[in-house]
Enzyme design. Structure first.
Site, short mmCIF file in Angstrom:
data_model
loop_
_atom_site.label_atom_id
_atom_site.label_comp_id
_atom_site.label_asym_id
_atom_site.label_seq_id
_atom_site.Cartn_x
_atom_site.Cartn_y
_atom_site.Cartn_z
N ALA A 105 31.43 38.27 48.39
CA ALA A 105 32.05 37.73 49.60
C ALA A 105 33.14 38.69 50.03
O ALA A 105 33.50 39.62 49.30
CB ALA A 105 32.63 36.34 49.34
N LYS A 106 33.67 38.48 51.22
CA LYS A 106 34.80 39.28 51.69
C LYS A 106 35.48 38.51 52.81
O LYS A 106 34.84 37.74 53.53
CB LYS A 106 34.34 40.65 52.20
CG LYS A 106 35.40 41.73 52.06
CD LYS A 106 35.53 42.17 50.61
CE LYS A 106 36.49 43.33 50.46
NZ LYS A 106 36.50 43.84 49.07
#
Length: 419
Positions: A105-106
């Site tokens: 994720a980011k």
């Protein structure tokens, strides 16, 4: 007119090529190409002068097929959804290469943090945390620091999330202060992993870090820590740079003295002076003659335009996506070995995993233990990459992608498609 650099297209093209070279079953590739969730939030903040500004924020959750989503939060004026999608995809691959039970994720906010006061940054961070709180958690999605964020930022995220839940939730973030449940060695882990990567590569040629010349573009958390660790392991750091420009010294820079200078607050390399030190541009840092080049700034730094000018023996990617697909081809033709980002800068997420485990088990490990475990895990992963370079007759970037995709495709097949 040259086509604008698109990091997400870049990563998908590389994944596609790796699937072909690694003879990987394509049936699950459509799943891996697309993020599971893209979230965009708008963040109204009252500024110190009483005015109201609305900032745009993002959280992209690419894949949780191998474990909870994991990835940093960056604050940068050029941050956009496409960049965050690429970074989330890289995180999925990075966790698979490291063989830790996370997905990718980011997150990010489109803001120049240098223009905000600490109080404004705190309000912005708390508002962002409130906006993404429904989709993060210790067993769902665990943020961490990235560009222009740090342990203080994570402390604000942790406190806001814990207030919303009504109890302390130390496992919701990693990279937080040790006093709030952070891991010893986490702050320097990404830079340390870069040095370990260089050490492992040099060892293939019977070389050591001592006396090796190193140039580092970027003196943020990763670049600065890598510079200090290289320096203390007796490598010769001959060039460094930050947003203001670079420094060069053929005999080697005094990294400890430079670090003390920069830590005074508000200091930049353009104002630093010492005998034998000359000022150069960021581009000259990339193209100076050295054994090891470490791009530790942002994406899209080594391109087709400058790849032919590089005078390094090898490249160790400390930043995410610093080298374009076209530049990769140029470097390979020139015989310049490159250790890719999804391995080279994995030290941060590996020690984040260690931090998460300590939080779950309510334990605290000593720094030496953390560093030893990091080097052991990266050495194991490096051998896996080496085996694939020989099996598939490919470079290290392709090997890293093949290793990651094989693990991800296997996990997708084992679990099947729901419903």
């Amino acid at each position: 007119m040259a086509q604008a650099y698109d990091p997400y297209t870049n990563v998908i093209h590389t994944m596609t090529k790796a699937m072909e070279i690694g003879h990987i079953d394509q049936s699950m590739f459509e799943i891996l190409k697309n993020p599971q969730r893209e979230t965009k939030v708008y963040l109204p903040i009252e500024m110190d002068d009483g005015s109201v500004r609305v900032f745009e924020g993002y959280r992209v959750q690419h894949s949780n097929i191998r474990g909870p989503f994991k990835g940093g939060i960056r604050y940068h004026q050029t941050c956009d959804l496409n960049e965050v999608k690429a970074l989330a995809t890289w995180m999925t691959l990075k966790c698979a290469v490291a063989d830790i039970p996370y997905g990718g994720a980011k997150g990010g906010i489109q803001v120049d943090p240098g223009t905000l006061s600490e109080r404004e940054l705190r309000r912005l961070t708390r508002r962002y945390t409130f906006a993404i709180a429904p989709i993060i958690g210790a067993d769902t999605d665990i943020p961490a620091p990235d560009v222009n964020t740090n342990p203080q930022t994570m402390a604000w995220v942790l406190d806001t999330y814990s207030q919303l839940k009504g109890h302390p939730c130390p496992g919701v973030v990693t990279g937080k202060p040790v006093e709030l449940g952070g891991s010893r060695g986490r702050n320097s882990a990404t830079g340390r992993g870069v040095v370990i990567s260089a050490k492992l590569l040099l060892a293939l040629e019977g070389k050591t870090l001592e006396g090796t010349t190193v140039a580092i573009q970027g003196m943020g958390n990763v670049g600065a820590n890598a510079a200090r660790i290289f320096y203390h392991r007796k490598a010769k750091v001959i060039a460094i740079s930050d947003v203001s420009g670079g420094l060069y010294c053929e005999e080697g820079l005094d990294i400890d003295a430079i670090s003390l200078y920069l830590n005074q607050g508000g200091k930049l390399l353009k104002d630093y002076g010492a005998p034998g030190v000359t000022h150069i541009t960021n581009e000259e840092v990339l193209t100076c003659k050295c054994d090891v080049l470490v791009p530790a700034a942002l994406e899209n730094q080594i391109t087709e335009a400058n790849a032919g000018k590089l005078q390094c023996g090898c490249i160790v990617e400390a930043a995410n996506g610093p080298t374009t697909e076209g530049a990769d081809d140029v470097l390979e033709k020139r015989g310049i070995t490159l250790i890719p980002d999804i391995f080279a800068n994995s030290g941060g997420v590996i020690v984040s995993y260690f931090e998460w485990v300590q939080n779950i088990q309510e334990l605290t490990w000593e720094r030496d233990q953390v560093n030893e475990m990091l080097e052991k895990l990266m050495s194991k992963s490096f051998q896996e990459l080496l085996n694939v370079t020989e099996e598939c007759h490919c470079n290290f970037r392709m090997a890293a992608y093949i290793v990651a995709l094989r693990k991800l495709v296997f996990a997708e097949k084992m679990k099947g498609i729901f419903p």
